[in-house]
Motif scaffolding. Structure first.
Motif, PDB file in Angstrom:
ATOM      1  N   ASN A  95     114.433 -27.602 152.825  1.00 51.55           N
ATOM      2  CA  ASN A  95     114.133 -26.899 151.591  1.00 51.55           C
ATOM      3  C   ASN A  95     113.241 -27.695 150.811  1.00 51.55           C
ATOM      4  O   ASN A  95     113.383 -28.934 150.596  1.00 51.55           O
ATOM      5  N   LEU A  96     111.995 -27.146 150.464  1.00 50.37           N
ATOM      6  CA  LEU A  96     111.196 -27.880 149.527  1.00 50.37           C
ATOM      7  C   LEU A  96     111.534 -27.458 148.125  1.00 50.37           C
ATOM      8  O   LEU A  96     111.213 -26.310 147.723  1.00 50.37           O
ATOM      9  N   GLY A  97     111.902 -28.486 147.301  1.00 51.68           N
ATOM     10  CA  GLY A  97     111.933 -28.149 146.016  1.00 51.68           C
ATOM     11  C   GLY A  97     110.876 -28.490 144.911  1.00 51.68           C
ATOM     12  O   GLY A  97     109.779 -28.407 145.540  1.00 51.68           O
ATOM     13  N   CYS A 118     121.798 -25.391 149.128  1.00 51.58           N
ATOM     14  CA  CYS A 118     121.812 -26.200 150.485  1.00 51.58           C
ATOM     15  C   CYS A 118     122.808 -27.246 150.486  1.00 51.58           C
ATOM     16  O   CYS A 118     123.365 -27.237 151.615  1.00 51.58           O
ATOM     17  N   ASP A 119     123.175 -27.902 149.477  1.00 54.77           N
ATOM     18  CA  ASP A 119     124.149 -28.803 149.415  1.00 54.77           C
ATOM     19  C   ASP A 119     125.665 -28.193 149.826  1.00 54.77           C
ATOM     20  O   ASP A 119     126.324 -28.869 150.689  1.00 54.77           O
ATOM     21  N   PHE A 120     125.829 -27.058 149.246  1.00 59.71           N
ATOM     22  CA  PHE A 120     127.238 -26.509 149.461  1.00 59.71           C
ATOM     23  C   PHE A 120     127.317 -26.050 150.732  1.00 59.71           C
ATOM     24  O   PHE A 120     128.347 -26.011 151.429  1.00 59.71           O
ATOM     25  N   VAL A 121     126.173 -25.492 151.430  1.00 54.44           N
ATOM     26  CA  VAL A 121     126.342 -24.878 152.819  1.00 54.44           C
ATOM     27  C   VAL A 121     126.503 -26.032 153.875  1.00 54.44           C
ATOM     28  O   VAL A 121     127.274 -25.838 154.870  1.00 54.44           O
ATOM     29  N   SER A 122     125.907 -27.292 153.667  1.00 59.84           N
ATOM     30  CA  SER A 122     125.860 -28.359 154.377  1.00 59.84           C
ATOM     31  C   SER A 122     127.195 -28.898 154.307  1.00 59.84           C
ATOM     32  O   SER A 122     127.657 -30.076 155.076  1.00 59.84           O
ATOM     33  N   VAL A 171     121.786 -20.994 162.179  1.00 57.04           N
ATOM     34  CA  VAL A 171     120.794 -22.055 161.832  1.00 57.04           C
ATOM     35  C   VAL A 171     121.448 -23.300 161.554  1.00 57.04           C
ATOM     36  O   VAL A 171     121.728 -23.310 160.607  1.00 57.04           O
ATOM     37  N   GLY A 172     121.525 -24.125 162.314  1.00 57.96           N
ATOM     38  CA  GLY A 172     122.077 -25.522 162.100  1.00 57.96           C
ATOM     39  C   GLY A 172     121.429 -26.307 160.905  1.00 57.96           C
ATOM     40  O   GLY A 172     121.873 -27.133 160.220  1.00 57.96           O
ATOM     41  N   VAL A 230     116.702 -16.857 152.037  1.00 53.37           N
ATOM     42  CA  VAL A 230     116.546 -17.630 153.187  1.00 53.37           C
ATOM     43  C   VAL A 230     117.500 -18.400 153.559  1.00 53.37           C
ATOM     44  O   VAL A 230     117.852 -18.506 154.754  1.00 53.37           O
ATOM     45  N   VAL A 231     118.290 -19.182 152.491  1.00 55.81           N
ATOM     46  CA  VAL A 231     119.404 -20.039 152.824  1.00 55.81           C
ATOM     47  C   VAL A 231     120.584 -19.133 153.309  1.00 55.81           C
ATOM     48  O   VAL A 231     121.066 -19.557 154.482  1.00 55.81           O
ATOM     49  N   HIS A 232     120.740 -18.137 152.779  1.00 60.03           N
ATOM     50  CA  HIS A 232     121.819 -17.091 153.385  1.00 60.03           C
ATOM     51  C   HIS A 232     121.571 -16.386 154.899  1.00 60.03           C
ATOM     52  O   HIS A 232     122.506 -16.569 155.626  1.00 60.03           O
ATOM     53  N   ALA A 233     120.521 -16.203 154.801  1.00 58.24           N
ATOM     54  CA  ALA A 233     119.994 -15.656 156.190  1.00 58.24           C
ATOM     55  C   ALA A 233     120.273 -16.544 157.336  1.00 58.24           C
ATOM     56  O   ALA A 233     120.587 -16.542 158.286  1.00 58.24           O
TER      57      ALA A 233
END
Length: 308
Positions: A100-102, A143-147, A95-96, A86-89
């Protein structure tokens, strides 16, 4: 706003869609039969085609101690695959924003309570749900890395334990509160004089009604720019396992006795989230334990009556 929601048929996904906050948004929420989240090409194509403004990742393979201990490999692999896909897609589709629900299972088993976000990744996880916790922790770090890339803001909410409408009440896969509700309901129906509790019942847990998490999600969507990159969502207080049994018995109207099986696993002695960031963000839960159990039990009775 157009939102792509995963896990739309689960307890949390349904709560998000049934909340009043969903009314002003265009929500795309494919079911698991429509979209296999472990199939990366399919997920890439689905999010690309939807072209959402925001992705909410609420899907996951979930279960209680029994389910996690029975197949930890599946809980690790399935949740890792779903989250990473989902994150990679979302990133590939440009998508900016992603929410994410942990899970509180992400915290080290020996971290001091209340569990603060700064303790994530600083110790070994609880063995009874290690696979699930590892996967959720890895997705949050992704998610942190993508941000760190310009134009992307992928953030994680870490809810405490949950229960509520559309929960799973099968004791083989259910979490604590729905399992308690079913056990005590069946004891009342059969006239059983006692109900067994795993362990001594003194372990403490923080369970929040799923409708409150949905409220937190929509508050986060509305105030996304002010949302920390990683934030707990919880009550700020907990109860013993014995307390949950006692409250459910009161709501259901069963007056028998409780026994304890001290040979059974009970997990961490306490798992209470720190809610300092949540308070500063301006959100707090509204549903009491008694009200939440009563609403959940009423839903359970409706499901039983419908033959679900």
């Amino acid at each position: 706003m157009k939102i792509f929601l995963t896990g739309g048929r689960g307890m949390v996904g349904r709560a998000i869609q049934e909340h009043a906050g969903a009314g002003t948004h265009d929500i795309v929420a494919p079911t698991s039969t429509e979209l296999d989240l472990t199939d990366r090409p399919a997920v890439m194509a689905a999010i690309q085609a939807a072209a959402p403004d925001l992705v909410i990742h609420a899907a996951g393979r979930v279960g209680g101690i029994q389910a996690n201990m029975a197949d930890p490999a599946a809980f690790l692999a399935d949740n890792m695959d779903m989250g990473f896909n989902v994150v990679h897609a979302a990133r590939a589709a440009g998508v900016g924003q992603l929410l994410n629900l942990g899970s509180s299972c992400m915290y080290p088993h020996d971290a001091p309570n209340p569990l603060h976000e700064d303790n994530l990744g600083k110790g070994e996880l609880e063995p009874t749900n290690e696979g699930y916790g590892l996967a959720k922790l890895a997705v949050a770090r992704l998610c942190d890395f993508v941000s760190q890339s310009k134009g992307f803001s992928y953030k994680t909410l870490i809810p405490c334990n949950l229960y509520g409408l559309h929960d799973k009440f099968d004791p083989e896969v259910s979490h604590l509160v729905p399992a308690i509700i079913r056990k005590i309901h069946e004891a009342r129906q059969s006239g059983a004089p006692s109900v067994e509790i795993w362990g001594d019942g003194t372990a403490r847990r923080e369970f929040m009604f799923s409708g409150d998490l949905a409220d937190a999600v929509w508050h986060a969507v509305t105030h996304f720019a002010d949302l920390p990159g990683c934030m707990n969502i919880g009550l700020g207080h907990d109860h013993s396992i014995n307390d949950y049994y006692a409250e459910a018995a009161k709501v259901i109207g069963w007056q028998g006795e409780f026994t304890h099986d001290l040979t059974r696993p009970t997990g961490m002695k306490q798992k209470l989230l720190a809610v300092g960031r949540q308070t500063a963000f301006g959100w707090s839960p509204k549903t009491s334990l008694q009200e939440g159990i009563a609403r959940t039990y009423a839903h359970f009775q409706e499901m039983e009556g419908a033959g679900a």
